[in-house]
Scaffold this motif. Sequence first.
Motif, PDB file in Angstrom:
ATOM      1  N   PHE A 134      38.517   5.264  40.737  1.00 49.28           N
ATOM      2  CA  PHE A 134      38.966   6.614  41.130  1.00 49.28           C
ATOM      3  C   PHE A 134      40.075   7.107  40.201  1.00 49.28           C
ATOM      4  CE2 PHE A 134      37.608   5.789  45.781  1.00 49.28           C
ATOM      5  CZ  PHE A 134      36.372   6.362  45.538  1.00 49.28           C
ATOM      6  N   ASN A 162      38.602   8.693  36.719  1.00 46.05           N
ATOM      7  CA  ASN A 162      38.070  10.057  36.535  1.00 46.05           C
ATOM      8  C   ASN A 162      38.038  10.911  37.811  1.00 46.05           C
ATOM      9  OD1 ASN A 162      36.017   8.907  37.947  1.00 46.05           O
ATOM     10  ND2 ASN A 162      34.386   9.354  36.485  1.00 46.05           N
ATOM     11  N   PHE A 163      38.798  10.508  38.825  1.00 47.09           N
ATOM     12  CA  PHE A 163      38.744  11.289  40.069  1.00 47.09           C
ATOM     13  C   PHE A 163      40.138  11.719  40.529  1.00 47.09           C
ATOM     14  CE2 PHE A 163      38.589  11.113  44.835  1.00 47.09           C
ATOM     15  CZ  PHE A 163      37.853  12.276  45.017  1.00 47.09           C
ATOM     16  N   LYS A 165      42.945  12.964  48.943  1.00 43.71           N
ATOM     17  CA  LYS A 165      41.634  12.742  48.343  1.00 43.71           C
ATOM     18  C   LYS A 165      40.906  11.571  48.997  1.00 43.71           C
ATOM     19  CE  LYS A 165      41.580  16.092  45.593  1.00 43.71           C
ATOM     20  NZ  LYS A 165      42.075  16.169  44.217  1.00 43.71           N
ATOM     21  N   ILE A 195      27.967   9.272  45.090  1.00 47.95           N
ATOM     22  CA  ILE A 195      29.356   9.077  44.624  1.00 47.95           C
ATOM     23  C   ILE A 195      29.390   7.952  43.592  1.00 47.95           C
ATOM     24  CG2 ILE A 195      31.760   8.694  45.313  1.00 47.95           C
ATOM     25  CD1 ILE A 195      31.038   9.572  48.125  1.00 47.95           C
ATOM     26  N   GLU A 255      28.673   8.998  40.083  1.00 48.88           N
ATOM     27  CA  GLU A 255      29.697   9.750  39.348  1.00 48.88           C
ATOM     28  C   GLU A 255      30.879   8.882  38.943  1.00 48.88           C
ATOM     29  OE1 GLU A 255      29.206  12.838  38.428  1.00 48.88           O
ATOM     30  OE2 GLU A 255      27.263  12.711  39.462  1.00 48.88           O
ATOM     31  N   MET A 256      30.949   7.685  39.500  1.00 47.29           N
ATOM     32  CA  MET A 256      32.157   6.891  39.300  1.00 47.29           C
ATOM     33  C   MET A 256      32.174   6.134  37.969  1.00 47.29           C
ATOM     34  SD  MET A 256      32.680   5.410  43.116  1.00 47.29           S
ATOM     35  CE  MET A 256      33.630   3.996  42.597  1.00 47.29           C
TER      36      MET A 256
END
Lengths: 421, 118
Positions: free
Chosen positions: A102, A105-106, A162, A238, A241-242
């Motif tokens: 995370f 890139n989150f 988040k 999810i 995208e991680m």
Amino acid sequence: MDVKKIREDFPIFRKMINGKRIVYLDSTATTQKPYQVIEKIKEFYENYNANVHRGIYSLSEYSTELYEKSRENVAGFINAHPEEIVFVRNTTEGLNLLSYSFLWNFLKPGDKILISMMEHHSNFIPWVRLKHFNIDVDFINITEEGYLDLEDLKNKLDKRTKIVSLSHVSNVLGTINDVNEISKIVHDNNSIFVVDGAQSVPHTPVDVKKIDCDFIAFSGHKMLGPMGIGVLYGKYDILKEMAPFLSGGEMIKEVHINNIIYEDPPLKFEAGTPNVEGSLGLSAAIDYLKNIGMENVRDHEKRLTDYAFKKMDEFDDIVIYGPKNVEKRGGVISFNFNNGNRYIEKELIKNDIFVHPHDVAGILDSENIMVRSGHHCAEPLMDFYRIPATTRASFYIYNDEEDVDILMDGIKKVRKVMKIG
Amino acid sequence: MDYIISVYRKPKNYGKLENAHSKSESNPFCGDRIELFVKIENEKISEIKFTGEGCTISIFSAEMLSENFIGKNVNEIKSLSDEDYLKLLPISLTPTRQKCALLSFRIMKNILRDLEKN
């Protein structure tokens, strides 16, 4: 449930120490293993050992098939799809994978993560460390009886939040958090909901679709499986995208000097040769549990906890932490000798009613009763109750009323040796 | 065991010392915490007191340490190994409980090491 018969499946229970059987009450730390699990691991090395996802030869094809079949079995156990099951070492690694990925890139500075006061260090430190990158971490309060304060959760959820990461069942208090309800609250805020399932998946039916959590992590060794294998479930969209966590072999499609294409989940998160024997052992453990039925496991532990509570009522100097209602707690009993008080008001040394959990566990050990003593990797929770430690007895499928009775005799011995009560 | 418990309940050297060298450390396994206060005169330990919380073994050990080390030469203590220290205690301990017993000895050694550095 025929506990005597179940016990026969566990070679370690044939062991006698000083002529007496083992009373194992530390399954929250790790469970014992049935021969079905032990044999499965032996069978793998004697018949099928080869590296997975690599060789063209038959053994490698076969070991790959076995490994992937384990993944399917794990997926079915929690009602997930196999491609949503990432094999890791344990719950700790699963949660570290999340915090690292995370961050990549989150998360960005100023974002907030919510955890609670009852978390195990493995669901505490991976998040709190992110403060270094200016990510805020806040803690949801608990009530004195050991319930999560849902109002406090609602108050602390905001636009910046988040991620919310919470234990399903507390490893100290036994509290079963209402993850179905929490999931709704968290998702209404468009935050990601992570569940630490280390103490729930082994003990109660868990359905990730019903909970609708985004992630859940758990360990194989706490559910009859071997050490060194654990699971991180994540919703596929999810996971896709991680960013990867560990990198290297196994997790790539193509590697060139200027371009790396990663594998799809779950392999993207499984760098290096995986723990194939572990996955097989875990799969055999799951078969064993399915055979008993997770509803039955839960009912059995509920009954034992209720039995233990009634017995412990005899000792008015003992305080038990966590909910009294057995419907709302698992088979984990943390207690202290402290005149029935949760908090310690005086310096311990001047307090002749408190018995240090190390001494409790030491005396119980002299009777082959194996309990855990210490802070149980939950020091913030110990701070909350202003105690240095607790003694913890925990139950699993191989424990019965007789074990509880032996524990009670042990507790009487503690009082006698320590001259209290 | 009775002897250990009687020492644990009423350790003679429990308390604080003003103007002494002191250090507080805890045992990460169990959270036992001891603060040791040491006075040194002419390279000899003149006074030791301690406070803190812990199991019978860690408190018993801190009391034994204070009783044994008062009057001893600093260099003599520095030369003691963990094994030497455990031999001073009138009990035999499992490896995990040895950690409880060694907490106060480790603090003592660290106090002396810090003094050497300064």
